[in-house]
Design a protein around this motif. Structure first.
Motif, PDB file in Angstrom:
ATOM      1  N   LEU A 162      -7.517  -0.751  -9.716  1.00  0.00           N
ATOM      2  CA  LEU A 162      -7.865   0.576  -9.197  1.00  0.00           C
ATOM      3  C   LEU A 162      -6.586   1.377  -9.025  1.00  0.00           C
ATOM      4  CD1 LEU A 162      -9.687   2.742  -7.867  1.00  0.00           C
ATOM      5  CD2 LEU A 162      -9.427   1.477  -5.701  1.00  0.00           C
ATOM      6  N   ILE A 163      -6.541   2.557  -9.673  1.00  0.00           N
ATOM      7  CA  ILE A 163      -5.383   3.443  -9.588  1.00  0.00           C
ATOM      8  C   ILE A 163      -5.768   4.664  -8.767  1.00  0.00           C
ATOM      9  CG2 ILE A 163      -3.737   4.844 -10.884  1.00  0.00           C
ATOM     10  CD1 ILE A 163      -4.194   2.962 -13.268  1.00  0.00           C
ATOM     11  N   GLY A 164      -5.121   4.844  -7.634  1.00  0.00           N
ATOM     12  CA  GLY A 164      -5.391   5.992  -6.773  1.00  0.00           C
ATOM     13  C   GLY A 164      -4.518   7.167  -7.169  1.00  0.00           C
ATOM     14  N   ALA A 165      -5.118   8.117  -7.901  1.00  0.00           N
ATOM     15  CA  ALA A 165      -4.423   9.343  -8.298  1.00  0.00           C
ATOM     16  C   ALA A 165      -5.184  10.532  -7.733  1.00  0.00           C
ATOM     17  CB  ALA A 165      -4.332   9.429  -9.824  1.00  0.00           C
ATOM     18  N   ASP A 166      -5.658  10.393  -6.509  1.00  0.00           N
ATOM     19  CA  ASP A 166      -6.572  11.361  -5.906  1.00  0.00           C
ATOM     20  C   ASP A 166      -5.905  12.286  -4.893  1.00  0.00           C
ATOM     21  OD1 ASP A 166      -6.295   8.959  -4.515  1.00  0.00           O
ATOM     22  OD2 ASP A 166      -8.292   9.010  -3.647  1.00  0.00           O
ATOM     23  N   GLY A 167      -4.625  12.596  -5.109  1.00  0.00           N
ATOM     24  CA  GLY A 167      -3.998  13.694  -4.394  1.00  0.00           C
ATOM     25  C   GLY A 167      -3.483  13.370  -3.014  1.00  0.00           C
ATOM     26  N   ILE A 168      -2.977  14.423  -2.351  1.00  0.00           N
ATOM     27  CA  ILE A 168      -2.316  14.251  -1.064  1.00  0.00           C
ATOM     28  C   ILE A 168      -3.273  13.764   0.013  1.00  0.00           C
ATOM     29  CG2 ILE A 168      -2.640  16.658  -0.341  1.00  0.00           C
ATOM     30  CD1 ILE A 168       0.213  16.491   0.879  1.00  0.00           C
ATOM     31  N   ASN A 169      -4.563  14.057  -0.127  1.00  0.00           N
ATOM     32  CA  ASN A 169      -5.564  13.553   0.813  1.00  0.00           C
ATOM     33  C   ASN A 169      -6.319  12.371   0.214  1.00  0.00           C
ATOM     34  OD1 ASN A 169      -5.163  15.480   3.002  1.00  0.00           O
ATOM     35  ND2 ASN A 169      -5.970  16.999   1.576  1.00  0.00           N
ATOM     36  N   SER A 170      -5.600  11.507  -0.456  1.00  0.00           N
ATOM     37  CA  SER A 170      -6.156  10.381  -1.193  1.00  0.00           C
ATOM     38  C   SER A 170      -6.999   9.452  -0.325  1.00  0.00           C
ATOM     39  CB  SER A 170      -5.002   9.583  -1.809  1.00  0.00           C
ATOM     40  OG  SER A 170      -5.428   8.330  -2.270  1.00  0.00           O
ATOM     41  N   ALA A 171      -8.219   9.185  -0.793  1.00  0.00           N
ATOM     42  CA  ALA A 171      -9.063   8.198  -0.124  1.00  0.00           C
ATOM     43  C   ALA A 171      -8.542   6.786  -0.369  1.00  0.00           C
ATOM     44  CB  ALA A 171     -10.500   8.317  -0.625  1.00  0.00           C
ATOM     45  N   VAL A 172      -7.931   6.553  -1.529  1.00  0.00           N
ATOM     46  CA  VAL A 172      -7.371   5.231  -1.814  1.00  0.00           C
ATOM     47  C   VAL A 172      -6.193   4.950  -0.888  1.00  0.00           C
ATOM     48  CG1 VAL A 172      -6.328   3.769  -3.575  1.00  0.00           C
ATOM     49  CG2 VAL A 172      -8.133   5.380  -4.216  1.00  0.00           C
ATOM     50  N   ARG A 173      -5.320   5.932  -0.712  1.00  0.00           N
ATOM     51  CA  ARG A 173      -4.188   5.763   0.210  1.00  0.00           C
ATOM     52  C   ARG A 173      -4.694   5.563   1.633  1.00  0.00           C
ATOM     53  NH1 ARG A 173       1.589   8.682   0.244  1.00  0.00           N
ATOM     54  NH2 ARG A 173       2.154   8.484   2.437  1.00  0.00           N
ATOM     55  N   ALA A 174      -5.721   6.308   2.031  1.00  0.00           N
ATOM     56  CA  ALA A 174      -6.259   6.169   3.391  1.00  0.00           C
ATOM     57  C   ALA A 174      -6.831   4.776   3.622  1.00  0.00           C
ATOM     58  CB  ALA A 174      -7.326   7.235   3.635  1.00  0.00           C
ATOM     59  N   ALA A 175      -7.431   4.183   2.588  1.00  0.00           N
ATOM     60  CA  ALA A 175      -7.948   2.819   2.721  1.00  0.00           C
ATOM     61  C   ALA A 175      -6.813   1.805   2.761  1.00  0.00           C
ATOM     62  CB  ALA A 175      -8.897   2.508   1.566  1.00  0.00           C
ATOM     63  N   MET A 176      -5.727   2.094   2.039  1.00  0.00           N
ATOM     64  CA  MET A 176      -4.578   1.199   2.007  1.00  0.00           C
ATOM     65  C   MET A 176      -3.785   1.280   3.307  1.00  0.00           C
ATOM     66  SD  MET A 176      -1.582   1.029  -0.948  1.00  0.00           S
ATOM     67  CE  MET A 176      -2.751   0.888  -2.293  1.00  0.00           C
ATOM     68  N   TYR A 177      -3.699   2.509   3.885  1.00  0.00           N
ATOM     69  CA  TYR A 177      -2.969   2.752   5.135  1.00  0.00           C
ATOM     70  C   TYR A 177      -3.873   3.539   6.089  1.00  0.00           C
ATOM     71  CZ  TYR A 177       1.165   1.202   2.612  1.00  0.00           C
ATOM     72  OH  TYR A 177       2.067   0.452   1.893  1.00  0.00           O
ATOM     73  N   PRO A 178      -4.846   2.872   6.699  1.00  0.00           N
ATOM     74  CA  PRO A 178      -5.867   3.581   7.479  1.00  0.00           C
ATOM     75  C   PRO A 178      -5.357   4.279   8.728  1.00  0.00           C
ATOM     76  CG  PRO A 178      -6.078   1.198   7.743  1.00  0.00           C
ATOM     77  CD  PRO A 178      -5.080   1.416   6.655  1.00  0.00           C
ATOM     78  N   HIS A 179      -4.156   3.967   9.186  1.00  0.00           N
ATOM     79  CA  HIS A 179      -3.656   4.570  10.429  1.00  0.00           C
ATOM     80  C   HIS A 179      -2.564   5.615  10.167  1.00  0.00           C
ATOM     81  CE1 HIS A 179      -5.973   1.510  12.448  1.00  0.00           C
ATOM     82  NE2 HIS A 179      -5.283   0.545  11.865  1.00  0.00           N
ATOM     83  N   GLU A 180      -2.430   6.065   8.943  1.00  0.00           N
ATOM     84  CA  GLU A 180      -1.328   6.969   8.631  1.00  0.00           C
ATOM     85  C   GLU A 180      -1.507   8.351   9.251  1.00  0.00           C
ATOM     86  OE1 GLU A 180       1.268   8.513   4.806  1.00  0.00           O
ATOM     87  OE2 GLU A 180      -0.845   8.041   4.508  1.00  0.00           O
TER      88      GLU A 180
END
Length: 466
Positions: A168-186
């Motif tokens: 899975l490649i998260g290329a979904d921007g500054i409000n990335s859902a993939v990044r939020a799942a990877m770092y839920p407390h950011e």
């Protein structure tokens, strides 16, 4: 919703059909990895956005993907970058693109025109159903204990079942859902207190029609203007402009909730009261914009890793940058090409580790330079020393200070022309790509010293907003 091919288990799933996500799909395909699906939250991909710059490093990558003619037909090859006082005096000028010795041009282009080309080519090369719209990724899960066949389950709103994929490649921007799942407390992005007013105007070209200008050197207001189309039959071009205004703020400041709302040009013009630039009527240019949008200048802190098992971040999802370095789209394009190259030459886990070790430090360095808004501090000195303007900048700043402006731009631009021109290509040879297409994402005969393993050079980008 765009119909899907029927399989919810592509080998590679890309979240986000922006410039980074679409370039990744094309890069993977070119590397022999074409079992790829791109999911996009927007129900319809519309022509939106304003102007962006593509630096020579990014133009090289798109050219090697076979898009050089498409770019040349839709963009302006930027030849110079100039800084001017708000009363018109020239502070600094330097060549860009081919004029600076690069083998590839720098382009200024409407974001929508570029995205149209990328989307068309993804559908043509990977198939009409390679991009699925109206599917917003909400999260993912994977079993880290399954070391032999680690699969990712990616959940999307509006779907009957999760996607399962090898990567899975998260290329979904500054409000990335993939990044939020990877770092839920950011938490949310960080605003630096700068507001950007952006628009496109059909207006007379200025100077040579291929120059980006940055005007105004006080600490509160700055304007950036550049053409994104050649003159039409009426003699007018489409000019992209940005006015930046500082409203206090800082890392703890939360921007207002009504960003992205259209405002009348009259809201922007008072910020430029008294400005006069002989070669460009800034006030008339802004007044001619049919739509003006306001954005916060935001980014995020660097991450300790872009990789979580078989999930990886790319582009703004990994390293959102202030647009003052014209680096966002260009860095995403380079990310895509590097990741595809590494996946073609190594097993998935090794490829992701190498990608993270190479690209994350480079973009972290760029983020720091962008946060300093270089070379703005030096330009502010001009305002303090000559608030009423000047006829010769050397009467205001000595030569070594002017040379410092070049040094500052280099900090946000990366390698010089010689470095980029000498770097090996990220393209995957046809023999290797063919092998990858019929096996796992690894090549049976990787080069002994592939470009990814050599000491990397940071991509190039000029100073000025995207």
């Amino acid at each position: 919703m765009t119909p899907h091919s029927g399989k919810n288990s592509p080998r590679i799933l890309i979240a986000g059909a922006g410039i980074g996500g679409l370039t990744t799909a094309l890069s993977l395909h070119a590397a022999g990895l074409d079992d790829v699906v791109v999911v996009e939250s927007c129900p319809r991909l519309r022509a939106v956005g304003a102007g962006i710059n593509l630096q020579p490093a990014a133009v090289r990558e798109l050219t090697e993907l076979g898009l050089g003619e498409d770019l040349a037909a839709r963009a302006v090859a930027t030849a110079r970058l100039e800084y001017h006082h708000r009363y018109g005096g020239l502070i600094w000028s330097e060549p860009r693109g081919r004029a600076a010795g690069y083998h590839w041009p720098q382009y200024s282009v409407h974001r929508a025109r570029l995205q149209e080309v990328l989307l068309r080519e993804v559908r043509r090369r990977l198939g009409p159903h390679a991009v699925v719209t109206g599917r917003r990724l909400t999260g993912y899960e994977q079993d880290p204990a399954d070391r032999t066949r680690r699969r990712v389950r990616a959940y999307a709103a509006g779907g009957p079942a999760p996607y399962t994929c090898d990567l899975l490649i998260g290329a979904d921007g500054i409000n990335s859902a993939v990044r939020a799942a990877m770092y839920p407390h950011e938490g949310p992005p960080i605003w630096n207190g700068v507001c950007m007013w952006r628009g496109l105007s059909h207006a007379p070209p200025f100077l040579d029609g291929r120059t980006m200008v940055i005007v105004g050197c006080n600490s509160r207001v700055k304007a950036v203007v550049y053409p994104v189309s050649p003159p039409d039959a009426s003699g007018r071009s489409t000019l992209n402009w940005v006015v930046e205004t500082r409203h206090g703020g800082g890392p703890a400041t939360v921007p207002p909730a009504d960003w992205d709302a259209a405002v009348p040009p009259g809201v922007v013009l008072p910020h430029l009261a008294g400005w006069r630039v002989p070669f460009l009527d800034l006030h008339a240019t802004i007044a001619a914009a049919p739509r003006v949008l306001r954005y916060p200048m935001i980014d995020r802190d660097p991450l300790p890793s872009w990789v979580d098992g078989r999930v990886v971040l790319l582009g703004d999802a990994a390293h959102p940058l202030y647009p003052t370095g014209s680096n966002g789209a260009s860095q995403a394009i380079v990310d895509a090409r590097v990741l595809a190259y590494l996946l073609a030459h190594h097993d998935v886990d090794e490829a992701l580790a190498r990608y993270d070790a190479m690209r994350r430090p480079e973009t972290t360095t760029l983020l720091a330079a962008h946060r300093r808004l270089e070379p703005d501090p030096l330009l502010h000195q001009v305002e303090m020393l000559a608030p009423d303007g000047f006829s010769d900048i050397r009467e205001v700043l000595p030569d070594h200070k002017l040379a410092d402006i070049r040094s500052c731009t280099r900090k946000v631009t990366g390698v010089d022309a010689a470095g980029l021109n000498a770097r090996s290509s990220w393209s995957v040879p046809a023999r290797t790509a063919s092998a990858c297409a019929s096996s796992t994402p690894a090549a049976p005969s990787a080069p002994s010293t592939p470009p990814a393993l050599a000491p990397p050079a940071a991509p190039s980008a000029p100073s000025g907003p995207d």
